[in-house]
Scaffold this motif. Structure first.
Motif, mmCIF file in Angstrom:
data_model
loop_
_atom_site.group_PDB
_atom_site.id
_atom_site.type_symbol
_atom_site.label_atom_id
_atom_site.label_comp_id
_atom_site.label_asym_id
_atom_site.label_seq_id
_atom_site.Cartn_x
_atom_site.Cartn_y
_atom_site.Cartn_z
ATOM 1 N N THR A 117 0.833 -1.206 0.000
ATOM 2 C CA THR A 117 0.000 0.000 0.000
ATOM 3 C C THR A 117 0.866 1.253 0.000
ATOM 4 N N ASP A 153 0.866 4.089 -2.742
ATOM 5 C CA ASP A 153 0.708 5.511 -2.432
ATOM 6 C C ASP A 153 1.741 6.351 -3.163
ATOM 7 N N ALA A 161 -11.528 11.135 -2.854
ATOM 8 C CA ALA A 161 -12.036 10.097 -1.952
ATOM 9 C C ALA A 161 -13.270 10.573 -1.204
ATOM 10 N N SER A 180 0.664 11.114 0.411
ATOM 11 C CA SER A 180 -0.655 11.532 0.860
ATOM 12 C C SER A 180 -0.861 13.002 0.561
ATOM 13 N N VAL A 204 -5.492 12.076 3.241
ATOM 14 C CA VAL A 204 -5.990 11.104 2.270
ATOM 15 C C VAL A 204 -4.798 10.468 1.572
ATOM 16 N N SER A 215 -3.328 6.064 -2.455
ATOM 17 C CA SER A 215 -3.821 4.758 -2.885
ATOM 18 C C SER A 215 -5.345 4.683 -2.863
ATOM 19 N N SER A 216 -6.009 5.542 -2.082
ATOM 20 C CA SER A 216 -7.467 5.540 -2.021
ATOM 21 C C SER A 216 -8.094 6.545 -2.979
ATOM 22 N N ASP A 249 -9.273 7.468 -6.485
ATOM 23 C CA ASP A 249 -9.578 6.943 -7.812
ATOM 24 C C ASP A 249 -10.032 8.037 -8.776
#
Length: 761
Positions: A561, A565, A587, A600, A613, A616-617, A619
């Motif tokens: 992860t 990131d 996100a 991040s 945030v 990796s989260s 999209d």
């Protein structure tokens, strides 16, 4: 041949020194011849030791003989026939074992030195016992003659000195009055002048004593005797020492006193230290040589030890009794100083002064015990160098402490151009100065130990080992300083690039990229400088680099992860999707971007909540700050409103908006889209305003205010959700109301059957 003669001479001297007490013990049974020979040898040795030049030559010859005796020959053997080795550590032993052996050797040497000191002290006291027990005879007639000569010479010298002091004390009050009303320069000059007058009285007493010695016991050709010369030397040295004490304390002359002593304290310390100078000077410079001449060298050695011992004990008791007094007086005087730094330094000095005094007294005593013949020279030299070293160390420490407390202050112009430079310097320089101050303190202690012969600091630094260690650690420090300067220069360049100026505006993308570059460069420079510094001090950094690679590989497999990131964040930055200061939605969170790292993004929403945030989260990125923005105005009006009239009112609100400061944030004219929806209670009219990025919200709020104002002026209703109730009235009820109204003026109308409600006739 020369080496052999030197060894033979040294051996003869040592045999004479060691045999003198034993031969003196056997004098009663061995006859006058042996006693005469021993006495002659002792007298010759005393003459050599009392003459400074002869004594210095003897010491130098013994040193050379000792050095040549230990020098290795060409075949690898010493003069004693022992094989010389470069290292006493056995072959194959580890560095740890060698270090332990060196520590043990040094400890053994210290124990031997301590044992030698105790043995020397016992040997000195043993000589006094030999004299008291009668084993070494005392020639009282010779001793009486010597004491008579010394008494006459000293009496003449002191009578002249006291007479001169009486004359001087008659003019001192006038000089003190001028010093009281004069300035600092006048005060200093008068203090110096009084010291010169005191010195002249001492010199006058010395001259009169010398003339009395020539007239009574000597002649122009022969000069004064040895004992008279010793007495006059002791008188002069003691007198000048008291002149120096009066210069420092100025007893009963407060107008001339520079040190913060009251009258009682000045008189107290001058009297106590003057008593000590009389005891030491007359004891060592006069009593000991006279004992050597009149009785025996062993008596003089014992007397020297006792004089120095009781003198040191006197000083220790003096320091112990006045420890608290001096500490409180120092703290009281420190409160009168304006500088807080000086107050703290003086208070610390007052709290620790007795420790330094104890150390100095013990060091002087050990020098007197171990080096009795040249102790005066060693003590004066060591004391002078110690004072210079302590003053230098204190000066450097005070300068660095002031810099640490005040911090770095840059010029206003430079501080305006580079506002973060001063903060960075103050975050680094004070820490370096604190470390340097500790090094200065440690260096001062080592130099003092070297001056007093406890540790050979300078010799160790001059050796190959010392130069290697100093060179390695010095190189490491230079690497760290160079790394910091490079980092500081790059950070300053980044600050300059991030500053807006005439003709140049910093974009959000540049600010974000430079922030990432700043973080990455900081990590790189810290890692490289640390590795190079470790390499300079002799640490093999190869395993560290290999270990870092293995750890990085393990992290990359175990923290997928984290890798995701970093990779996602890199592509987001390449595509310029997010910059610092943008308003984005990532996100499901909408807020202003406050910071971006390699993994991040940090957002702060409208409520002030901070969201971290990870990339990796993410999209999808919705950025509200690209190119331009639109404020979309959807205005609802009532169904009975004239649409054209409402549109004209919206244009009027837009014209009023352009007359404000928001005009610079608006592109073009109002885009009127017209009716877009028939709602339950309103007709929706949509218009759009093109604005600069990020200003769509402020422009929209201002435009809504003008729309409300114009609609109120033109009575255009802005509907809101509401319900209208309608009640249905039956026809016969309405006819009854009409008939009642008509009965008042005519006949009542007939009610038709058809108008009746259902079910009635």
């Amino acid at each position: 041949m020369t080496v052999f003669l030197r060894r033979l001479f040294a051996l003869a001297v040592l045999v004479t020194l060691s045999a003198a007490p034993a031969l003196s013990q056997e004098a009663s049974g061995s006859g006058d011849a042996a006693t005469t020979e021993v006495r002659q040898a002792s007298d010759a040795l005393i003459q050599v030791l009392n003459d400074p030049e002869s004594r210095a030559a003897l010491v130098e010859m013994l040193k050379k003989a000792g050095e040549e005796g230990q020098a290795p020959a060409e075949d690898g053997t010493t003069a004693e026939g022992e094989t010389a080795t470069a290292d006493e550590t056995p072959a194959g032993s580890s560095d740890k074992e060698g270090f332990v052996l060196r520590v043990g050797e040094y400890t053994r040497a210290l124990a031997d030195e301590f044992g030698a000191i105790l043995d020397r002290m016992g040997h000195s006291l043993n000589g006094l016992w030999l004299v008291l027990s009668g084993e070494i005879p005392v020639k009282w007639d010779r001793a009486g003659d010597i004491l008579l000569q010394v008494g006459v010479v000293l009496s003449a010298a002191y009578i002249t000195y006291w007479a001169g002091q009486l004359v001087a004390y008659k003019i001192y009050p006038k000089m003190a009055t001028r010093a009281r009303y004069g300035g600092g320069l006048t005060r200093s000059f008068i203090l110096l002048l009084t010291s010169v007058i005191d010195g002249l009285t001492v010199a006058l007493g010395l001259g009169v004593g010398y003339m009395v010695a020539l007239a009574a016991y000597g002649g122009v050709e022969t000069g004064v005797t040895l004992q008279e010369s010793l007495a006059l030397n002791a008188f002069f040295i003691t007198g000048m020492a008291n002149v120096a004490l009066r210069f420092v304390f100025a007893p009963r002359r407060p107008e001339l006193r520079f040190l913060p002593f009251d009258d009682d304290g000045a008189v107290y310390w001058n009297a106590r230290l003057s008593l000590f100078t009389y005891w030491i000077n007359y004891g060592v410079l006069l009593a000991v040589p006279l004992a050597n001449i009149a009785v025996s060298f062993v008596l003089g050695n014992a007397l020297r030890f006792l004089v120095v011992l009781f003198g040191m004990l006197y000083l220790i008791v003096l320091v112990a009794r006045n420890r608290v007094r001096v500490r409180e007086g120092t703290k009281t005087y420190a409160k009168t100083m304006q500088s807080a730094l000086a107050q703290r330094a003086l208070s610390n000095l007052g709290s620790l002064w007795h420790l330094g005094a104890y150390g100095y007294i013990v060091a002087v005593f050990l020098v007197w015990v171990t080096r009795p013949f040249d102790a005066t020279t060693i003590i004066l030299r060591a004391t002078g160098f110690s004072i210079v070293t302590i003053m230098g160390g204190m000066a450097l420490s005070l300068i660095m402490t002031r810099a640490i407390k005040g911090g770095v202050r840059l010029p206003a112009e430079l501080n305006q151009k580079l506002p973060a430079l001063q903060h960075r310097l103050n975050a680094f320089v004070p820490r370096v100065l604190k470390l340097t101050r500790f090094v200065v303190f440690l260096g001062t202690i080592l130099l003092l130990l070297d001056i007093w012969g406890v540790v050979e600091t300078i010799k160790w630094f001059a050796s190959d080992t010392g130069q290697g260690i100093v060179g390695n650690y010095g190189s490491a420090v230079l690497v760290l300083i160079a790394g910091f300067l490079i980092w500081l220069a790059v950070m300053s360049w980044v600050d300059l690039r991030l500053q807006s100026r005439v003709g140049y505006i910093v974009t959000a993308r540049e600010r974000t990229l430079f922030q990432l570059f700043r973080n990455a460069f900081t990590v790189v420079i810290v890692v490289m400088a640390s590795l190079l510094a470790l390499s300079e001090i002799g640490i093999n950094i190869g395993p560290l680099i290999a270990g870092a690679g293995v750890v990085g590989l393990a992290i990359s497999f175990g923290a997928q992860t984290l890798v995701k990131d970093i990779i996602t964040g890199a592509f987001i930055q390449i595509e310029n999707a997010i910059n610092e200061g943008d308003v984005v939605t990532v996100a499901g969170v909408t807020g202003t971007v406050e910071g971006i790292t390699v993994r991040s993004v940090r957002l702060r929403d409208l409520d002030g909540t901070t969201h971290i945030v990870p990339f990796s989260s993410v999209d999808m990125v919705s950025n509200f700050m690209r190119g331009h923005s639109f404020h979309v105005a959807v205005i609802g009006v009532a169904y009975d409103t004239d649409i054209a009239f409402a549109k004209e009112a919206m244009f009027e609100a837009y014209r009023r908006l352009q007359e404000t400061d928001y005009k610079s944030k608006i592109y073009g004219d109002l885009e009127m889209h017209g009716v877009i929806n028939f709602g339950a209670s309103s007709i929706d009219i949509r218009a759009r305003i093109k604005t600069t990025p990020g200003d769509q919200w402020s422009v929209g709020r201002a435009y809504n205010e003008f729309v409300k104002l114009v609609f109120d002026e033109r009575d255009i209703e802005i509907p809101f959700p509401q319900v209208t109730y309608h009640s249905a009235v039956p026809p016969y009820v309405d006819n009854l109301k009409k008939s009642k109204q008509g009965s008042q003026s005519g006949p009542e109308p007939e009610v038709l059957a058809d108008d009746a409600p259902p079910g009635e006739d």
